[in-house]
Design a protein around this motif. Structure first.
Motif, PDB file in Angstrom:
ATOM      1  N   LEU A  72       7.149 -66.736  48.007  1.00 19.94           N
ATOM      2  CA  LEU A  72       6.457 -67.588  47.041  1.00 19.94           C
ATOM      3  C   LEU A  72       7.358 -67.745  45.826  1.00 19.94           C
ATOM      4  CD1 LEU A  72       3.903 -69.058  46.003  1.00 19.94           C
ATOM      5  CD2 LEU A  72       3.096 -66.843  45.161  1.00 19.94           C
ATOM      6  N   ASP A  73       7.725 -68.984  45.530  1.00 19.05           N
ATOM      7  CA  ASP A  73       8.633 -69.253  44.425  1.00 19.05           C
ATOM      8  C   ASP A  73       7.916 -69.557  43.118  1.00 19.05           C
ATOM      9  OD1 ASP A  73      11.040 -68.837  45.628  1.00 19.05           O
ATOM     10  OD2 ASP A  73      11.590 -70.938  45.830  1.00 19.05           O
ATOM     11  N   CYS A  74       6.726 -70.130  43.201  1.00 23.10           N
ATOM     12  CA  CYS A  74       6.060 -70.573  41.982  1.00 23.10           C
ATOM     13  C   CYS A  74       4.551 -70.494  42.163  1.00 23.10           C
ATOM     14  CB  CYS A  74       6.476 -72.004  41.653  1.00 23.10           C
ATOM     15  SG  CYS A  74       5.789 -72.641  40.109  1.00 23.10           S
ATOM     16  N   LEU A  75       3.881 -69.811  41.249  1.00 25.66           N
ATOM     17  CA  LEU A  75       2.421 -69.719  41.232  1.00 25.66           C
ATOM     18  C   LEU A  75       1.950 -70.113  39.851  1.00 25.66           C
ATOM     19  CD1 LEU A  75      -0.308 -68.798  42.508  1.00 25.66           C
ATOM     20  CD2 LEU A  75       0.198 -66.506  41.599  1.00 25.66           C
ATOM     21  N   ALA A 125       5.205 -60.975  29.162  1.00 24.70           N
ATOM     22  CA  ALA A 125       4.311 -59.957  29.716  1.00 24.70           C
ATOM     23  C   ALA A 125       2.938 -60.539  30.030  1.00 24.70           C
ATOM     24  CB  ALA A 125       4.190 -58.790  28.742  1.00 24.70           C
ATOM     25  N   ALA A 126       2.442 -61.428  29.159  1.00 23.81           N
ATOM     26  CA  ALA A 126       1.142 -62.057  29.405  1.00 23.81           C
ATOM     27  C   ALA A 126       1.193 -62.998  30.598  1.00 23.81           C
ATOM     28  CB  ALA A 126       0.699 -62.811  28.153  1.00 23.81           C
ATOM     29  N   ALA A 127       2.287 -63.749  30.741  1.00 27.42           N
ATOM     30  CA  ALA A 127       2.421 -64.661  31.871  1.00 27.42           C
ATOM     31  C   ALA A 127       2.509 -63.899  33.185  1.00 27.42           C
ATOM     32  CB  ALA A 127       3.668 -65.536  31.691  1.00 27.42           C
ATOM     33  N   ARG A 132       0.517 -60.941  38.462  1.00 29.26           N
ATOM     34  CA  ARG A 132       0.600 -59.639  39.120  1.00 29.26           C
ATOM     35  C   ARG A 132      -0.768 -59.223  39.655  1.00 29.26           C
ATOM     36  NH1 ARG A 132      -0.358 -54.257  37.841  1.00 29.26           N
ATOM     37  NH2 ARG A 132       1.088 -52.775  38.836  1.00 29.26           N
ATOM     38  N   ASP A 133      -1.804 -59.375  38.840  1.00 29.87           N
ATOM     39  CA  ASP A 133      -3.142 -58.992  39.278  1.00 29.87           C
ATOM     40  C   ASP A 133      -3.583 -59.816  40.493  1.00 29.87           C
ATOM     41  OD1 ASP A 133      -3.238 -57.138  37.254  1.00 29.87           O
ATOM     42  OD2 ASP A 133      -4.489 -58.351  35.926  1.00 29.87           O
ATOM     43  N   ALA A 134      -3.216 -61.088  40.509  1.00 28.16           N
ATOM     44  CA  ALA A 134      -3.572 -61.946  41.642  1.00 28.16           C
ATOM     45  C   ALA A 134      -2.844 -61.511  42.910  1.00 28.16           C
ATOM     46  CB  ALA A 134      -3.243 -63.401  41.320  1.00 28.16           C
ATOM     47  N   ALA A 135      -1.560 -61.177  42.778  1.00 28.92           N
ATOM     48  CA  ALA A 135      -0.793 -60.736  43.944  1.00 28.92           C
ATOM     49  C   ALA A 135      -1.389 -59.460  44.528  1.00 28.92           C
ATOM     50  CB  ALA A 135       0.666 -60.516  43.560  1.00 28.92           C
ATOM     51  N   LEU A 136      -1.728 -58.519  43.666  1.00 22.80           N
ATOM     52  CA  LEU A 136      -2.315 -57.270  44.140  1.00 22.80           C
ATOM     53  C   LEU A 136      -3.664 -57.524  44.816  1.00 22.80           C
ATOM     54  CD1 LEU A 136      -1.531 -54.941  41.080  1.00 22.80           C
ATOM     55  CD2 LEU A 136      -0.246 -55.157  43.219  1.00 22.80           C
ATOM     56  N   ALA A 137      -4.482 -58.407  44.230  1.00 19.86           N
ATOM     57  CA  ALA A 137      -5.792 -58.706  44.800  1.00 19.86           C
ATOM     58  C   ALA A 137      -5.679 -59.387  46.156  1.00 19.86           C
ATOM     59  CB  ALA A 137      -6.591 -59.589  43.840  1.00 19.86           C
ATOM     60  N   ALA A 138      -4.591 -60.113  46.378  1.00 17.60           N
ATOM     61  CA  ALA A 138      -4.381 -60.812  47.653  1.00 17.60           C
ATOM     62  C   ALA A 138      -3.728 -59.926  48.706  1.00 17.60           C
ATOM     63  CB  ALA A 138      -3.530 -62.059  47.428  1.00 17.60           C
ATOM     64  N   GLY A 139      -3.452 -58.671  48.377  1.00 17.23           N
ATOM     65  CA  GLY A 139      -2.885 -57.742  49.358  1.00 17.23           C
ATOM     66  C   GLY A 139      -1.397 -57.533  49.262  1.00 17.23           C
ATOM     67  N   LEU A 140      -0.733 -58.173  48.296  1.00 20.64           N
ATOM     68  CA  LEU A 140       0.711 -57.967  48.108  1.00 20.64           C
ATOM     69  C   LEU A 140       0.886 -56.797  47.139  1.00 20.64           C
ATOM     70  CD1 LEU A 140       1.866 -61.705  47.796  1.00 20.64           C
ATOM     71  CD2 LEU A 140       1.718 -60.278  49.862  1.00 20.64           C
ATOM     72  N   THR A 141       0.653 -55.619  47.641  1.00 22.76           N
ATOM     73  CA  THR A 141       0.500 -54.443  46.775  1.00 22.76           C
ATOM     74  C   THR A 141       1.761 -53.594  46.623  1.00 22.76           C
ATOM     75  OG1 THR A 141      -0.397 -53.246  48.684  1.00 22.76           O
ATOM     76  CG2 THR A 141      -1.974 -54.285  47.191  1.00 22.76           C
ATOM     77  N   ILE A 307       9.135 -58.134  42.853  1.00 20.61           N
ATOM     78  CA  ILE A 307       8.827 -58.571  44.217  1.00 20.61           C
ATOM     79  C   ILE A 307       7.554 -57.880  44.682  1.00 20.61           C
ATOM     80  CG2 ILE A 307       9.660 -58.662  46.599  1.00 20.61           C
ATOM     81  CD1 ILE A 307      12.532 -58.544  45.389  1.00 20.61           C
ATOM     82  N   TYR A 308       6.597 -58.679  45.105  1.00 18.89           N
ATOM     83  CA  TYR A 308       5.331 -58.178  45.612  1.00 18.89           C
ATOM     84  C   TYR A 308       5.234 -58.525  47.096  1.00 18.89           C
ATOM     85  CZ  TYR A 308       4.269 -57.675  40.700  1.00 18.89           C
ATOM     86  OH  TYR A 308       4.327 -57.312  39.375  1.00 18.89           O
ATOM     87  N   SER A 309       4.920 -57.535  47.921  1.00 23.74           N
ATOM     88  CA  SER A 309       4.858 -57.768  49.353  1.00 23.74           C
ATOM     89  C   SER A 309       3.727 -56.960  49.968  1.00 23.74           C
ATOM     90  CB  SER A 309       6.192 -57.394  50.024  1.00 23.74           C
ATOM     91  OG  SER A 309       6.526 -56.044  49.775  1.00 23.74           O
ATOM     92  N   ALA A 310       3.352 -57.352  51.162  1.00 24.21           N
ATOM     93  CA  ALA A 310       2.300 -56.627  51.882  1.00 24.21           C
ATOM     94  C   ALA A 310       2.885 -55.344  52.441  1.00 24.21           C
ATOM     95  CB  ALA A 310       1.741 -57.491  53.008  1.00 24.21           C
TER      96      ALA A 310
END
Length: 313
Positions: A72-75, A125-127, A132-141, A307-310
């Motif tokens: 994922l390049d851009c969210l 940090a705010a951006a 980060r919270d969304a990635a973790l919630a989607a399983g990219l922990t 980098i966030y990954s499953a």
């Protein structure tokens, strides 16, 4: 709220999205250029819609020959849309579920590029926080922080000691050295893969990855002593954008002797003699010996990547 992949008719709506936060994002020109090359695709581009309004987008990227996206390049979620974390998590969850149902054996990761020293910048940090919270919630922990490093010609090519021999070798010989290097590695992804899959699978996957990169197989070299003992390997490689330090490593019994400097010097020399104006590299922030070797070779830290990954099953 509707989460869906796009079609050709959505192109103008996708490219109209702009990001006003100090964090990595993909402008319209780059998206359209790489869309034409097959690195972005309508079916890999996901949007969050509220009525007829696009309130979020996720741009997943892959190699032109990829069957599934790699990263994922851009969210982005519009700040006026409400709970940005919840919308982003829903967008990521829907797209990851679709990729899995389409046969992706490994879910793509989320690659966030941040400026060096980002922790001291409240806006950055705010951006990062809601993404980060969304990635973790989607399983990219699984989270890894990496340095993105750059070499440019004005710093000069680091001098090797001349004490090692760099030679071509067969795929099987390279695979064996990949196995050896994985043991005791300080690289976070290698350590996780080693624990989950074992040395054989880890070595095969790492080698397959570099075989699929734009760099040429003919650049690869095994590293030996003049007496023929295997020290490690050197893989100069490339991305779709520039030359890079693909993979380098020293086998356990030869670590701690300064050989990493010679291996990195050789990779840098290969690219420099081919006319490279920029060589990039990455290493985990926790891999202090490798970061120090890059600094000695004249590579500077240009950016930070999160980098966030499953997790590996």
């Amino acid at each position: 709220m509707l989460f869906r992949c796009t079609t050709e008719s959505d192109r103008d709506r996708v490219t109209a999205v702009t990001v006003d936060e100090p964090i990595s994002w993909i402008p319209a020109e780059r998206y359209l250029d790489e869309l034409g090359q097959g690195m972005y695709r309508p079916e890999w581009t996901w949007i969050a819609e509220e009525g007829d309004r696009v309130v979020g987008r996720a741009l997943w990227w892959g190699q032109p020959a990829s069957d599934h996206p790699l990263a994922l390049d851009c969210l982005h979620v519009d700040a006026s849309s409400g709970d940005r974390t919840a919308i982003a998590a829903g967008l990521l969850t829907a797209s990851l579920k679709a990729f899995a149902e389409q046969g992706a054996r490994k879910l793509p990761l989320y690659n966030l590029t941040l400026p060096h020293g980002w922790r001291e910048d409240p806006a950055v940090a705010a951006a990062l926080a809601w993404r980060r919270d969304a990635a973790l919630a989607a399983g990219l922990t699984d989270e890894v922080e990496r340095l993105r490093l750059e070499w440019t010609p004005e710093v000069g090519v680091p001098a090797g000691s001349g004490s090692l021999v760099f030679a071509e070798a067969s795929d099987e010989e390279f695979l064996q050295v990949f196995r050896q290097i994985a043991v005791g590695s300080l690289d976070g992804e290698t350590r996780r893969n080693l624990a989950a899959k074992g040395a054989d699978v880890t070595a095969r996957q790492e080698m397959d990855f570099y075989m699929g990169c734009p760099g040429e197989r003919g650049w690869w070299r095994l590293v030996r002593t003049p007496q023929g003992e295997t020290v490690g390997l050197a893989i100069p490689s490339a991305t779709p954008y520039n030359r890079n330090v693909g993979y380098l490593g020293v086998v356990p019994e030869f670590r701690g002797r300064g050989h990493v400097d010679d291996v990195l010097a050789e990779i840098t020399r290969v690219h420099a003699e081919a006319g490279a104006e920029l060589i990039t590299a990455t290493t985990d922030t926790g891999n202090a010996p490798m970061a120090a070797a890059f600094a000695r070779a004249g590579y500077r830290t240009a950016q930070i990547r999160l980098i966030y990954s499953a997790p590996e099953s």
